[in-house]
Design a protein around this motif. Structure first.
Motif, PDB file in Angstrom:
ATOM      1  N   ARG A   1       0.747  -1.254  -0.057  1.00 54.72           N
ATOM      2  CA  ARG A   1       0.105  -0.073  -0.180  1.00 54.72           C
ATOM      3  C   ARG A   1       0.841   1.267   0.063  1.00 54.72           C
ATOM      4  NH1 ARG A   1      -3.701  -2.727  -1.404  1.00 54.72           N
ATOM      5  NH2 ARG A   1      -5.743  -3.146  -0.288  1.00 54.72           N
TER       6      ARG A   1
ATOM      7  N   GLN B   1      -1.035   5.386   2.954  1.00 52.78           N
ATOM      8  CA  GLN B   1      -1.963   4.231   3.322  1.00 52.78           C
ATOM      9  C   GLN B   1      -2.009   3.504   4.522  1.00 52.78           C
ATOM     10  OE1 GLN B   1      -4.440   5.165   0.983  1.00 52.78           O
ATOM     11  NE2 GLN B   1      -2.898   6.162  -0.339  1.00 52.78           N
TER      12      GLN B   1
ATOM     13  N   ARG C   1       7.793  -2.495  -2.569  1.00 58.03           N
ATOM     14  CA  ARG C   1       6.788  -3.105  -3.610  1.00 58.03           C
ATOM     15  C   ARG C   1       7.591  -4.564  -3.891  1.00 58.03           C
ATOM     16  NH1 ARG C   1       4.100   1.187  -6.623  1.00 58.03           N
ATOM     17  NH2 ARG C   1       4.942   2.960  -6.284  1.00 58.03           N
TER      18      ARG C   1
ATOM     19  N   GLN D   1       6.713  -6.166  -7.375  1.00 60.52           N
ATOM     20  CA  GLN D   1       6.591  -5.507  -8.788  1.00 60.52           C
ATOM     21  C   GLN D   1       7.980  -5.073  -9.443  1.00 60.52           C
ATOM     22  OE1 GLN D   1       3.555  -2.446  -7.552  1.00 60.52           O
ATOM     23  NE2 GLN D   1       3.356  -1.609  -9.681  1.00 60.52           N
TER      24      GLN D   1
ATOM     25  N   ARG E   1       2.592 -18.010 -10.833  1.00 57.69           N
ATOM     26  CA  ARG E   1       1.175 -17.940 -11.706  1.00 57.69           C
ATOM     27  C   ARG E   1       0.222 -17.149 -10.612  1.00 57.69           C
ATOM     28  NH1 ARG E   1      -0.584 -19.220 -16.446  1.00 57.69           N
ATOM     29  NH2 ARG E   1      -2.671 -19.439 -16.792  1.00 57.69           N
TER      30      ARG E   1
ATOM     31  N   GLY F   1       1.012 -13.737 -11.601  1.00 59.73           N
ATOM     32  CA  GLY F   1       0.763 -14.039 -12.948  1.00 59.73           C
ATOM     33  C   GLY F   1       1.768 -13.988 -13.984  1.00 59.73           C
TER      34      GLY F   1
ATOM     35  N   ARG G   1       3.924 -11.819 -14.421  1.00 60.65           N
ATOM     36  CA  ARG G   1       4.302 -10.559 -15.177  1.00 60.65           C
ATOM     37  C   ARG G   1       5.564  -9.894 -14.299  1.00 60.65           C
ATOM     38  NH1 ARG G   1       1.008 -11.656 -19.047  1.00 60.65           N
ATOM     39  NH2 ARG G   1      -0.931 -12.774 -18.110  1.00 60.65           N
ATOM     40  N   PHE G   2       5.761  -8.831 -14.555  1.00 59.64           N
ATOM     41  CA  PHE G   2       6.844  -7.951 -13.810  1.00 59.64           C
ATOM     42  C   PHE G   2       8.071  -8.840 -13.998  1.00 59.64           C
ATOM     43  CE2 PHE G   2       2.955  -7.568 -11.181  1.00 59.64           C
ATOM     44  CZ  PHE G   2       2.595  -6.140 -11.729  1.00 59.64           C
TER      45      PHE G   2
ATOM     46  N   PHE H   1      -2.252 -19.870 -25.463  1.00 55.04           N
ATOM     47  CA  PHE H   1      -2.344 -19.502 -26.678  1.00 55.04           C
ATOM     48  C   PHE H   1      -2.353 -20.268 -27.975  1.00 55.04           C
ATOM     49  CE2 PHE H   1       1.281 -16.532 -24.716  1.00 55.04           C
ATOM     50  CZ  PHE H   1      -0.004 -15.761 -24.135  1.00 55.04           C
TER      51      PHE H   1
ATOM     52  N   GLU I   1      -4.873  -6.485 -11.165  1.00 53.46           N
ATOM     53  CA  GLU I   1      -4.386  -7.905 -10.900  1.00 53.46           C
ATOM     54  C   GLU I   1      -5.526  -8.899 -10.987  1.00 53.46           C
ATOM     55  OE1 GLU I   1      -2.978 -11.398  -8.877  1.00 53.46           O
ATOM     56  OE2 GLU I   1      -4.668 -10.147  -8.202  1.00 53.46           O
TER      57      GLU I   1
ATOM     58  N   GLY J   1      -4.461 -12.864 -11.232  1.00 52.51           N
ATOM     59  CA  GLY J   1      -3.565 -14.145 -11.243  1.00 52.51           C
ATOM     60  C   GLY J   1      -3.324 -14.131 -12.632  1.00 52.51           C
ATOM     61  N   GLY J   2      -3.308 -15.321 -13.207  1.00 54.59           N
ATOM     62  CA  GLY J   2      -2.656 -15.477 -14.431  1.00 54.59           C
ATOM     63  C   GLY J   2      -3.107 -14.751 -15.593  1.00 54.59           C
ATOM     64  N   ALA J   3      -4.154 -14.203 -15.252  1.00 59.46           N
ATOM     65  CA  ALA J   3      -4.934 -13.221 -16.538  1.00 59.46           C
ATOM     66  C   ALA J   3      -4.773 -11.708 -15.918  1.00 59.46           C
ATOM     67  CB  ALA J   3      -6.395 -13.485 -16.541  1.00 59.46           C
ATOM     68  N   THR J   4      -3.607 -11.354 -15.232  1.00 59.78           N
ATOM     69  CA  THR J   4      -3.459  -9.872 -14.815  1.00 59.78           C
ATOM     70  C   THR J   4      -3.245  -8.996 -16.113  1.00 59.78           C
ATOM     71  OG1 THR J   4      -2.411 -10.863 -12.598  1.00 59.78           O
ATOM     72  CG2 THR J   4      -1.875  -8.364 -13.554  1.00 59.78           C
TER      73      THR J   4
ATOM     74  N   ILE K   1      -5.327   3.201  -2.005  1.00 56.36           N
ATOM     75  CA  ILE K   1      -4.284   2.155  -2.048  1.00 56.36           C
ATOM     76  C   ILE K   1      -2.847   2.496  -2.425  1.00 56.36           C
ATOM     77  CG2 ILE K   1      -3.782   0.167  -3.409  1.00 56.36           C
ATOM     78  CD1 ILE K   1      -6.990   0.022  -3.988  1.00 56.36           C
TER      79      ILE K   1
ATOM     80  N   ARG L   1       1.399   3.046  -9.900  1.00 54.86           N
ATOM     81  CA  ARG L   1       1.684   1.637 -10.116  1.00 54.86           C
ATOM     82  C   ARG L   1       1.037   0.778  -9.143  1.00 54.86           C
ATOM     83  NH1 ARG L   1       7.819   1.570  -9.224  1.00 54.86           N
ATOM     84  NH2 ARG L   1       7.545  -0.572 -10.122  1.00 54.86           N
ATOM     85  N   SER L   2       0.476   1.208  -8.262  1.00 56.30           N
ATOM     86  CA  SER L   2      -0.325   0.052  -7.291  1.00 56.30           C
ATOM     87  C   SER L   2      -1.217  -0.408  -8.076  1.00 56.30           C
ATOM     88  CB  SER L   2      -0.611   0.823  -6.117  1.00 56.30           C
ATOM     89  OG  SER L   2      -1.891   1.538  -6.173  1.00 56.30           O
TER      90      SER L   2
ATOM     91  N   ALA M   1      -1.535  -1.871 -10.776  1.00 56.69           N
ATOM     92  CA  ALA M   1      -0.763  -3.239 -11.279  1.00 56.69           C
ATOM     93  C   ALA M   1      -0.964  -4.468 -10.276  1.00 56.69           C
ATOM     94  CB  ALA M   1       0.891  -3.116 -11.611  1.00 56.69           C
ATOM     95  N   THR M   2      -1.030  -4.046  -8.781  1.00 56.22           N
ATOM     96  CA  THR M   2      -0.885  -5.132  -7.907  1.00 56.22           C
ATOM     97  C   THR M   2      -2.239  -5.309  -7.228  1.00 56.22           C
ATOM     98  OG1 THR M   2       0.337  -3.893  -6.410  1.00 56.22           O
ATOM     99  CG2 THR M   2       1.649  -5.640  -7.473  1.00 56.22           C
TER     100      THR M   2
ATOM    101  N   ALA N   1      -4.806 -12.526 -25.090  1.00 54.27           N
ATOM    102  CA  ALA N   1      -4.455 -13.027 -23.753  1.00 54.27           C
ATOM    103  C   ALA N   1      -3.040 -13.050 -23.408  1.00 54.27           C
ATOM    104  CB  ALA N   1      -4.990 -14.448 -23.698  1.00 54.27           C
ATOM    105  N   GLY N   2      -1.966 -12.490 -24.080  1.00 55.73           N
ATOM    106  CA  GLY N   2      -0.832 -12.534 -23.925  1.00 55.73           C
ATOM    107  C   GLY N   2      -0.226 -11.014 -24.100  1.00 55.73           C
TER     108      GLY N   2
ATOM    109  N   TRP O   1      -2.167  -8.032 -22.272  1.00 53.30           N
ATOM    110  CA  TRP O   1      -2.461  -8.204 -21.142  1.00 53.30           C
ATOM    111  C   TRP O   1      -0.807  -7.480 -20.499  1.00 53.30           C
ATOM    112  CZ3 TRP O   1      -4.984 -13.393 -19.877  1.00 53.30           C
ATOM    113  CH2 TRP O   1      -6.356 -13.321 -20.203  1.00 53.30           C
TER     114      TRP O   1
ATOM    115  N   VAL P   1       0.176  -4.260 -18.087  1.00 51.87           N
ATOM    116  CA  VAL P   1       0.992  -4.394 -16.895  1.00 51.87           C
ATOM    117  C   VAL P   1       2.338  -3.416 -16.857  1.00 51.87           C
ATOM    118  CG1 VAL P   1       1.945  -5.794 -15.282  1.00 51.87           C
ATOM    119  CG2 VAL P   1      -0.138  -6.531 -16.472  1.00 51.87           C
TER     120      VAL P   1
ATOM    121  N   ASN Q   1       3.014   0.001 -15.127  1.00 54.00           N
ATOM    122  CA  ASN Q   1       4.279  -0.232 -14.371  1.00 54.00           C
ATOM    123  C   ASN Q   1       5.210   0.732 -14.586  1.00 54.00           C
ATOM    124  OD1 ASN Q   1       5.550  -1.395 -11.966  1.00 54.00           O
ATOM    125  ND2 ASN Q   1       6.279  -3.002 -13.245  1.00 54.00           N
TER     126      ASN Q   1
END
Lengths: 331, 462
Positions: A163, A167, A186, A189, A271, A275, A277-278, A294, B224, B226-229, B286, B290-291, B293-294, B432-433, B436, B440, B444
């Protein structure tokens, strides 16, 4: 009235069906064993091998060997496995930036998880050995082992929750950090550090596994050796280096290789937590994305083959160690 | 993405479940008896009092069952099953519904393994196209096409059409272009629901000036999942491309006739960035930009209830995310207004939904497929609760909440430019790739040009 649909589609019916099937299989095996018992003479050994090894070999063929061959073939074909494309998929695997990132990250996972988890487990096992709280202490470290990777991922996501500085912090770590007067971090991230925070979760899970096996091995060291060493006036470090580690070496190898193999396949933690990412992508997650999300069977299979090839040397090393130990014991 | 929506709707259904159970008590007593006794004489079933006249056209079947595979689970799956109760009673076809959280992956595995269900509801037209081209999904029977011609707009029909042939009828639908807000907070501060994009930005500035602080911001957001972030951010972009470029540019963008980083798209992304990447405007309760994204999309809008933010762009199914006891109504603690267009007359609508395709041409399969494409089924399902359908034959009064009623009315406004969720239409490597992932990265800190060029490069050749 009970119908076919009842057995096929209702949960209860399926369960009954499964139990019946299990009993039938066991009954058939027992019957075969009895028949085999009656066979006399030289062919007996062969019959036995066929009878008990046969089903296992058949399952291995269907569930492992055939898929392995097929996956390898598919890795040389296009996305829908229709045409041959030569090494194109492998070229993609070794040049795509996302894929390269996943190699780097997987390397960190494999370098850190087995060594740190085993190290922590070993130290812990030695420290608590013979202590009054041994059982409780063991249980505590072993508990995470009972949590699924997905569950652990979700728990740690709360621990790492971020946060903004103004916050109210709801993540445990950031609550501590801000109380001490620092800026919130973070954790998930900021690359490349986020990969290491994910790795910590896996270590948290695997250290318990290492500790239980190593603790058992330590207890199996013959008491006379330890006593003899003590009489010779050996210090703690020398005891560890010259007595404990050599005595539990086979177990150490098993623990390290097992964790390494599990780590190469790591999928659930990135996952659920980021996910992937990052820049936290790893090989197994990448393989899943390519194959199933895919719909690219070619690149997905190529990644699967790469993971398989990486695992082979570890498995070979593991087996060679086991054979070596048997020879030592035999002599 | 539609899958994530499903989960949301499922919870919405949960709150309605009690009311439904009470309402449904009158109807269904003899579920099992129908199949055995009443095979031949159709007219009316003996025990339950159901009028079977409406189902005569589907014919009668003895003990046949049809499997239906969807991404729908839990409460909503039960509601789905309930929508076939009378159909089963009158036709004798048992509809066996099976929902999975991994639908997109599993349906492919099942079809390739020769174990396909009879019917499947595809949340993504892109996936449907893939399955059609691989030869698994069969063309829709004439009766289904007739129903769709009657009950749905050309746009909706086109998403179930591949290479000029019609394959799958639309099932349920959700409106994505909504902004959630608190009518009470608006009332207290004298804020008005904006009619144009400029008014929306003026309101944003005003809220920032009136209320802005380290913890209170005009907007909140979370992507955010999960796998679909990343998917909620793609919805933002799609909504804005639709607003700045209009339907034509949107279509060209989704089919890659113009590059992903075309000037029109860059403009739309920067417009979204004017809100999402400005630390003065986000992310209420929050943190900074950038927050986003999470922050999980489920929690994204909740700070509205604490007065830490005032606006949250999210689909109609976000209704399910409000905690139990929240007053979701035009005068309550939470409600939604349509995301404004560039002018007051222009109000484009971003939508999503599922499409029912068949894997075989058994008569029973076709009967169920036909029934599901009819206005009768849509009305039955909407009345059970928690969902909407864009079928023009649906009576908005049957909707179980104000937001859902508003959504149905928007669907039936034929003057609106309606477009389907773009990332569901694009090839999955992008939809989906890269799209997404790119969003992010963008949230970010990466800049618009870099991200859009990267996504464009991921578009599969050919």
């Amino acid at each position: 009235m009970i119908t076919v649909d009842f057995f096929l589609y209702s949960k209860f019916g399926q369960m009954i069906l499964a139990v019946v099937a299990f009993l039938v299989v066991v009954a058939v095996l027992l019957l075969l064993a009895r028949v085999a018992d009656r066979i006399a003479g030289r062919s007996r050994t062969w019959w036995m091998v066929l009878l008990f090894g046969g089903p296992a070999l058949a399952l291995l063929g269907v569930g492992l060997i055939y898929p392995a061959i097929r996956t390898t073939l598919m890795s040389f074909m296009d996305r829908s496995s229709d045409e041959w494309v030569g090494l194109a998929n492998y070229e993609w695997v070794f040049t795509n930036p996302d894929s390269l990132q996943s190699f780097i990250n997987t390397f960190f996972w494999v370098a850190l998880v087995p060594t740190v988890a085993t190290g922590v487990g070993l130290l812990y096992a030695i420290i608590i050995d013979q202590s009054r709280f041994e059982k409780v202490a063991k249980t505590l470290l072993f508990l995470p082992m009972a949590i699924s990777f997905v569950g652990a991922g979700i728990i740690w996501k709360f621990v790492y929750e971020y946060r903004g500085a103004a916050q109210e912090q709801i993540g445990l770590l950031n609550a501590i950090i801000t109380t001490l007067g620092f800026e919130p971090v973070r954790f998930l991230q900021d690359a490349p550090w986020n990969t290491f925070f994910l790795i910590a979760v896996m270590i948290w899970i695997q250290a318990g596994f290492a500790m239980v096996l190593l603790s058992a091995a330590i207890k199996a060291i013959p008491a006379d050796i330890v006593e003899a060493a003590r009489l010779d006036g050996v210090g703690a470090w020398q005891m560890f280096r010259n007595i404990t580690v050599p005595s539990i070496r086979p177990t150490l190898v098993v623990v390290v290789t097992t964790i390494t193999i599990a780590t190469l396949k790591i999928f659930d933690i990135p996952r659920t937590m980021t996910g992937a990412r990052f820049d936290t992508q790893v090989l197994a997650n990448m393989m899943y994305d390519q194959s199933f999300t895919f719909g690219n069977a070619g690149t997905g299979s190529a990644l699967a083959v790469v993971i398989f090839v990486l695992v082979i040397p570890i498995v070979v090393f593991n087996i060679r160690q086991m054979i070596k130990n048997r020879e030592v014991r035999g002599a | 993405m539609a899958r994530t929506g499903r989960r949301g709707v499922a919870v919405a259904g949960g709150t309605l479940a009690l009311a439904l159970t009470l309402a449904a008590c009158g109807g269904a007593d003899d579920l099992g008896g129908g199949g055995g006794g009443g095979g031949n004489d159709g007219e009316t079933s003996a025990g339950g009092g159901t009028d079977c006249a409406a189902f005569e056209e589907y014919g009668t079947f003895e003990g046949e069952s049809v499997t239906l595979f969807t991404s729908i689970r839990e409460v909503e799956a039960d509601q789905m099953q309930d929508s076939f109760e009378e159909f089963t009673e009158c036709t004798g076809i048992e509809v066996v519904h099976n929902g999975s959280g991994e639908f997109e992956q599993q349906v492919v595995v099942q079809a390739e393994g020769g174990n396909a269900p009879d019917l499947a509801a595809f949340p993504q037209p892109g996936l449907l196209q893939r399955m059609v081209r691989d030869g698994y999904v069969l063309a829709a029977p004439d009766a289904v096409e007739a129903n769709v011609d009657e009950g749905w707009t050309e746009d909706w029909k086109s998403y179930g059409t591949v290479d000029g042939e019609f394959y799958a009828s639309p099932m349920l639908s959700s409106v994505k272009s909504f902004v959630w807000y608190s009518p009470t907070a608006f009332e207290e501060n004298g804020y008005e629901v904006p009619e144009t994009w400029d008014e929306l930005m003026t309101l944003t500035e005003q809220i920032a000036a009136d209320q802005g602080s380290e913890t209170v911001k005009p907007w909140c957001a979370g992507i955010e999942s999960g796998g679909a972030t990343g998917w909620p951010a793609t919805d933002w972009i799609e909504d804005l491309v639709l607003r700045t470029g209009g339907g034509d540019v949107y279509d060209q963008w989704v089919t890659h006739e113009i590059p992903f980083n075309a000037p029109e798209v860059t403009e739309a992304v920067d417009l979204a960035g004017a809100i999402l990447k400005d630390d003065n405007y986000v992310n209420g309760g929050i943190g900074d930009s950038r927050s986003i994204a999470t922050t999980s999309f489920n929690d994204g809008g909740l700070p509205i209830l604490d007065g830490e933010c005032f606006l949250h762009r999210q689909a109609s199914f976000y209704e399910a995310q409000w905690p139990e006891g929240t007053d979701v109504s035009p005068e309550g603690e939470a409600f939604a207004f349509p995301l404004p267009g560039m002018t007051a007359d222009d109000r484009p609508l971003l939508v999503a939904g599922e499409f029912v395709g068949a894997f075989n041409d058994r008569e029973a399969t076709q009967a169920v497929q036909t029934f599901m494409s009819s206005a009768e089924w849509a009305n039955t399902r909407v009345e059970i609760g928690g969902v909407t359908s864009a079928n023009l034959g649906v009576d908005p009064e049957l909707a179980t909440s104000d937001v859902l009623r508003q959504a149905i009315e928007l669907f039936q406004d034929e003057s609106a430019t309606v477009r389907f969720d773009g990332s569901d239409l694009m090839p999955s490597e992008v939809g989906a790739g890269a799209f997404w992932t790119g969003m992010v990265d963008w949230i970010n800190g990466a800049d618009t040009d870099t991200v859009l060029t990267q996504i464009d490069a991921a578009w599969p050749a050919g």
